[in-house]
Design a protein around this motif. Sequence first.
Motif, PDB file in Angstrom:
ATOM      1  N   PRO A 112       1.454 -33.060   9.453  1.00  0.00           N
ATOM      2  CA  PRO A 112       0.549 -31.934   9.693  1.00  0.00           C
ATOM      3  C   PRO A 112       0.511 -31.528  11.165  1.00  0.00           C
ATOM      4  O   PRO A 112       0.751 -32.345  12.057  1.00  0.00           O
ATOM      5  CB  PRO A 112      -0.812 -32.491   9.234  1.00  0.00           C
ATOM      6  CG  PRO A 112      -0.689 -33.968   9.387  1.00  0.00           C
ATOM      7  CD  PRO A 112       0.740 -34.292   9.074  1.00  0.00           C
ATOM      8  N   LYS A 113       0.244 -30.275  11.402  1.00  0.00           N
ATOM      9  CA  LYS A 113       0.082 -29.787  12.774  1.00  0.00           C
ATOM     10  C   LYS A 113      -1.341 -30.106  13.235  1.00  0.00           C
ATOM     11  O   LYS A 113      -2.315 -29.699  12.590  1.00  0.00           O
ATOM     12  CB  LYS A 113       0.344 -28.288  12.828  1.00  0.00           C
ATOM     13  CG  LYS A 113       1.785 -27.916  12.487  1.00  0.00           C
ATOM     14  CD  LYS A 113       1.994 -26.414  12.552  1.00  0.00           C
ATOM     15  CE  LYS A 113       3.453 -26.057  12.219  1.00  0.00           C
ATOM     16  NZ  LYS A 113       3.677 -24.599  12.258  1.00  0.00           N
ATOM     17  N   THR A 114      -1.442 -30.804  14.349  1.00  0.00           N
ATOM     18  CA  THR A 114      -2.760 -31.270  14.803  1.00  0.00           C
ATOM     19  C   THR A 114      -3.324 -30.452  15.972  1.00  0.00           C
ATOM     20  O   THR A 114      -4.485 -30.625  16.331  1.00  0.00           O
ATOM     21  CB  THR A 114      -2.675 -32.740  15.238  1.00  0.00           C
ATOM     22  OG1 THR A 114      -1.692 -32.875  16.282  1.00  0.00           O
ATOM     23  CG2 THR A 114      -2.273 -33.615  14.061  1.00  0.00           C
ATOM     24  N   ARG A 131      -5.096 -27.588  17.904  1.00  0.00           N
ATOM     25  CA  ARG A 131      -6.108 -26.588  17.560  1.00  0.00           C
ATOM     26  C   ARG A 131      -6.536 -25.838  18.817  1.00  0.00           C
ATOM     27  O   ARG A 131      -6.522 -26.376  19.926  1.00  0.00           O
ATOM     28  CB  ARG A 131      -7.324 -27.232  16.891  1.00  0.00           C
ATOM     29  CG  ARG A 131      -8.213 -28.032  17.812  1.00  0.00           C
ATOM     30  CD  ARG A 131      -9.449 -28.546  17.098  1.00  0.00           C
ATOM     31  NE  ARG A 131     -10.386 -29.178  18.027  1.00  0.00           N
ATOM     32  CZ  ARG A 131     -11.379 -28.521  18.636  1.00  0.00           C
ATOM     33  NH1 ARG A 131     -11.560 -27.222  18.410  1.00  0.00           N
ATOM     34  NH2 ARG A 131     -12.173 -29.154  19.473  1.00  0.00           N
ATOM     35  N   GLU A 155     -10.663 -25.410  13.962  1.00  0.00           N
ATOM     36  CA  GLU A 155     -10.907 -26.588  13.139  1.00  0.00           C
ATOM     37  C   GLU A 155      -9.785 -27.605  13.278  1.00  0.00           C
ATOM     38  O   GLU A 155      -8.644 -27.275  13.627  1.00  0.00           O
ATOM     39  CB  GLU A 155     -11.042 -26.184  11.667  1.00  0.00           C
ATOM     40  CG  GLU A 155     -12.280 -25.355  11.364  1.00  0.00           C
ATOM     41  CD  GLU A 155     -12.464 -25.146   9.878  1.00  0.00           C
ATOM     42  OE1 GLU A 155     -11.569 -25.536   9.109  1.00  0.00           O
ATOM     43  OE2 GLU A 155     -13.505 -24.599   9.478  1.00  0.00           O
ATOM     44  N   ALA A 156     -10.134 -28.851  12.992  1.00  0.00           N
ATOM     45  CA  ALA A 156      -9.150 -29.934  13.046  1.00  0.00           C
ATOM     46  C   ALA A 156      -8.286 -29.916  11.790  1.00  0.00           C
ATOM     47  O   ALA A 156      -8.673 -29.393  10.742  1.00  0.00           O
ATOM     48  CB  ALA A 156      -9.870 -31.283  13.160  1.00  0.00           C
ATOM     49  N   ALA A 157      -7.097 -30.482  11.923  1.00  0.00           N
ATOM     50  CA  ALA A 157      -6.246 -30.656  10.742  1.00  0.00           C
ATOM     51  C   ALA A 157      -6.929 -31.610   9.778  1.00  0.00           C
ATOM     52  O   ALA A 157      -7.580 -32.575  10.186  1.00  0.00           O
ATOM     53  CB  ALA A 157      -4.881 -31.203  11.162  1.00  0.00           C
ATOM     54  N   LYS A 158      -6.802 -31.353   8.494  1.00  0.00           N
ATOM     55  CA  LYS A 158      -7.490 -32.167   7.487  1.00  0.00           C
ATOM     56  C   LYS A 158      -6.466 -32.880   6.606  1.00  0.00           C
ATOM     57  O   LYS A 158      -5.516 -32.268   6.118  1.00  0.00           O
ATOM     58  CB  LYS A 158      -8.395 -31.293   6.616  1.00  0.00           C
ATOM     59  CG  LYS A 158      -9.551 -30.659   7.372  1.00  0.00           C
ATOM     60  CD  LYS A 158     -10.386 -29.786   6.451  1.00  0.00           C
ATOM     61  CE  LYS A 158     -11.610 -29.235   7.181  1.00  0.00           C
ATOM     62  NZ  LYS A 158     -11.242 -28.395   8.339  1.00  0.00           N
TER      63      LYS A 158
END
Length: 309
Positions: free
Chosen positions: A57-59, A61, A66-69
């Motif tokens: 995932p791309k982290t 921001r 919002e943060a990656a979930k």
Amino acid sequence: MNSIESLSSNPTLKAYAQGAAQSRTTARADFLAPTVNVASPVGKYKKYDAKHRFKVPKTERGPGGEAAKVTFTAKDANYNCNYHAIDVPTDKIDSDALEDLIEVAKESMDLAADIASLSHERSVVNAALEALGAGTDYNFASADVDPIAIIDALIEDVLKATLGMGEIRVAFGPTAARLFKNNANVRKTVLKGKGQEGYNALSIADYGNLLMGNPRCEMFSMVEDTEPEGKDPSYSFLLADGIIVFAASDNPTRWDPSFMKTFRKSSAWMKPRFYQREDGRVDVAGSDWSEDVQVTNTQAGKRINAKAA
């Protein structure tokens, strides 16, 4: 008078049972399906295959973003730690000393842990073979076949499937390990680098030095009698001529792209319980545990078979 039932709440024996279970889990089983300690005996894990591939995932921001979930969806799978149990009965001991009862309990838990570890290894190997299917056959007795090149190509495939995460490992059946070592091309490579003495001393751990990326290698030598009780035995290796190239992690999670995992509830690898049989003549040391072996990434494992013709 001390009774066997009083040991069920003994903290020393609870800790001993956990230690026995962990120390006796075979290195081979943990090599192929490392343990994920989970908070609940039932839950979700990321399931990867050709259609649902592993992606990082791309982290990053932006300010206020919002943060990656990390989420689990309906496409992911469920683990469910199935119950297992072993009872070890012993004749009622004459001594009423608590020390004697504890020693009997420890011996019984060691026996249960040994049986549990063998059962677990069998489950792991069978699950891997079922997931990988028949595999591709290669004649390792032929001078035209180069096992090193074949396995290197599989390593490359597994690296692609896992985006280079985790560790590449190779599991050899005993027949496959022998045919690999004695293949003309492998022999030539080893003799060129180490000479005859080095070739004679070549161990299964040394196989990795011949392969791309120096993967960890293990030989799975577990044997099973396939005949029922009362008939002449028919022994066979579980893996035999199979070679499995796969990705694994020393610290697996429910998310990482390892080929296989064993899910176990944290701090509950094995729970001791003690009781006296109804006739009063036999003490029973019971061991209860739960686990679930899952193939979590079908693209991160490849199988071939080493044949002699």
